[in-house]
Design a protein around this motif. Structure first.
Motif, mmCIF file in Angstrom:
data_model
loop_
_atom_site.group_PDB
_atom_site.id
_atom_site.type_symbol
_atom_site.label_atom_id
_atom_site.label_comp_id
_atom_site.label_asym_id
_atom_site.label_seq_id
_atom_site.Cartn_x
_atom_site.Cartn_y
_atom_site.Cartn_z
ATOM 1 N N GLN A 1 -7.488 12.495 5.278
ATOM 2 C CA GLN A 1 -7.585 11.033 5.240
ATOM 3 C C GLN A 1 -6.911 10.458 6.476
ATOM 4 O OE1 GLN A 1 -8.968 9.281 2.482
ATOM 5 N NE2 GLN A 1 -8.772 7.420 3.663
ATOM 6 N N CYS A 2 -7.446 9.352 6.978
ATOM 7 C CA CYS A 2 -6.854 8.642 8.116
ATOM 8 C C CYS A 2 -6.360 7.272 7.663
ATOM 9 C CB CYS A 2 -7.873 8.455 9.226
ATOM 10 S SG CYS A 2 -8.493 9.991 9.907
ATOM 11 N N PHE A 3 -5.249 6.852 8.234
ATOM 12 C CA PHE A 3 -4.654 5.561 7.897
ATOM 13 C C PHE A 3 -4.237 4.847 9.170
ATOM 14 C CE2 PHE A 3 -3.784 8.406 4.385
ATOM 15 C CZ PHE A 3 -4.123 7.642 3.272
ATOM 16 N N MET A 4 -4.198 3.540 9.091
ATOM 17 C CA MET A 4 -3.654 2.718 10.163
ATOM 18 C C MET A 4 -2.473 1.954 9.575
ATOM 19 S SD MET A 4 -5.528 3.572 12.655
ATOM 20 C CE MET A 4 -5.288 2.400 13.970
ATOM 21 N N THR A 5 -1.329 2.009 10.263
ATOM 22 C CA THR A 5 -0.113 1.412 9.718
ATOM 23 C C THR A 5 0.677 0.671 10.788
ATOM 24 O OG1 THR A 5 1.271 3.328 10.215
ATOM 25 C CG2 THR A 5 0.150 3.328 8.080
ATOM 26 N N SER A 6 1.656 -0.071 10.309
ATOM 27 C CA SER A 6 2.659 -0.675 11.176
ATOM 28 C C SER A 6 4.020 -0.449 10.532
ATOM 29 C CB SER A 6 2.418 -2.178 11.345
ATOM 30 O OG SER A 6 3.541 -2.767 11.988
ATOM 31 N N VAL B 1 -0.255 4.982 2.390
ATOM 32 C CA VAL B 1 -0.202 6.371 2.853
ATOM 33 C C VAL B 1 0.478 7.244 1.803
ATOM 34 C CG1 VAL B 1 0.770 7.951 4.566
ATOM 35 C CG2 VAL B 1 -0.211 5.770 5.305
ATOM 36 N N PHE B 2 1.649 6.825 1.361
ATOM 37 C CA PHE B 2 2.411 7.660 0.439
ATOM 38 C C PHE B 2 1.808 7.693 -0.960
ATOM 39 C CE2 PHE B 2 5.362 7.090 3.912
ATOM 40 C CZ PHE B 2 5.766 8.411 4.102
ATOM 41 N N LYS B 3 1.214 6.596 -1.399
ATOM 42 C CA LYS B 3 0.522 6.617 -2.695
ATOM 43 C C LYS B 3 -0.654 7.578 -2.654
ATOM 44 C CE LYS B 3 1.425 2.137 -4.788
ATOM 45 N NZ LYS B 3 0.803 0.864 -5.228
#
Length: 140
Positions: free
Chosen positions: A83-88, A98-100
């Motif tokens: 899975q890919c995520f975009m975060t700040s 992300v952690f869930k």
């Protein structure tokens, strides 16, 4: 070159590979991190891989992620990224997701029952530990 020992990877079930969306070198370093992970990954367990693009709070003018989108997609396919995520990290946007997601992905691989139904929390089934808060006894 960084020195990583096998103990950092021992019993690893998930790896979060992070790059900064404004730094092409941090993206290129992902290949080294992935090589380290593969070198120390045991044949008995498969490690879930999650890619995180961080610093999404920056102006689009300074971000390189849109320019290298094809490379990012190829990296994900080649290295079996789940899975890919975009975060700040600055604003907190996307971090909880992300952690869930990782907790829910790992839940079926454990014998514990983790539930997220109708709640904003993930019960990891961990026991609470008591920590010494008296700074005079701190040994760090």
């Amino acid at each position: 070159m960084r020195s990583i020992t096998r103990s950092y990877y021992q019993h690893t079930h998930a790896a979060i590979l992070v790059y900064a969306v404004d730094d092409i070198q941090s993206y290129r370093d992902l290949i080294e991190w992935e090589n380290d992970l593969r070198e120390y990954e045991t044949t008995k367990t498969s490690v879930f891989r999650f890619l995180v693009g961080n610093k999404t709070d920056l102006d689009m003018d300074t971000r390189i992620d849109t320019q290298i989108q094809g490379d990012i997609e190829a990296f994900c396919r080649e290295h079996n990224v789940n899975q890919c995520f975009m975060t700040s990290a600055k604003t907190g946007d996307g971090i909880e997701d992300v952690f869930k997601h990782i907790a829910n992905r790992l839940a079926p691989t454990t014998h514990r029952r983790w539930s997220t139904a109708n709640t904003d929390t993930v019960d990891l089934g961990l026991q609470t530990k008591t920590y010494i808060t008296d700074s005079s006894s701190c040994r760090c």
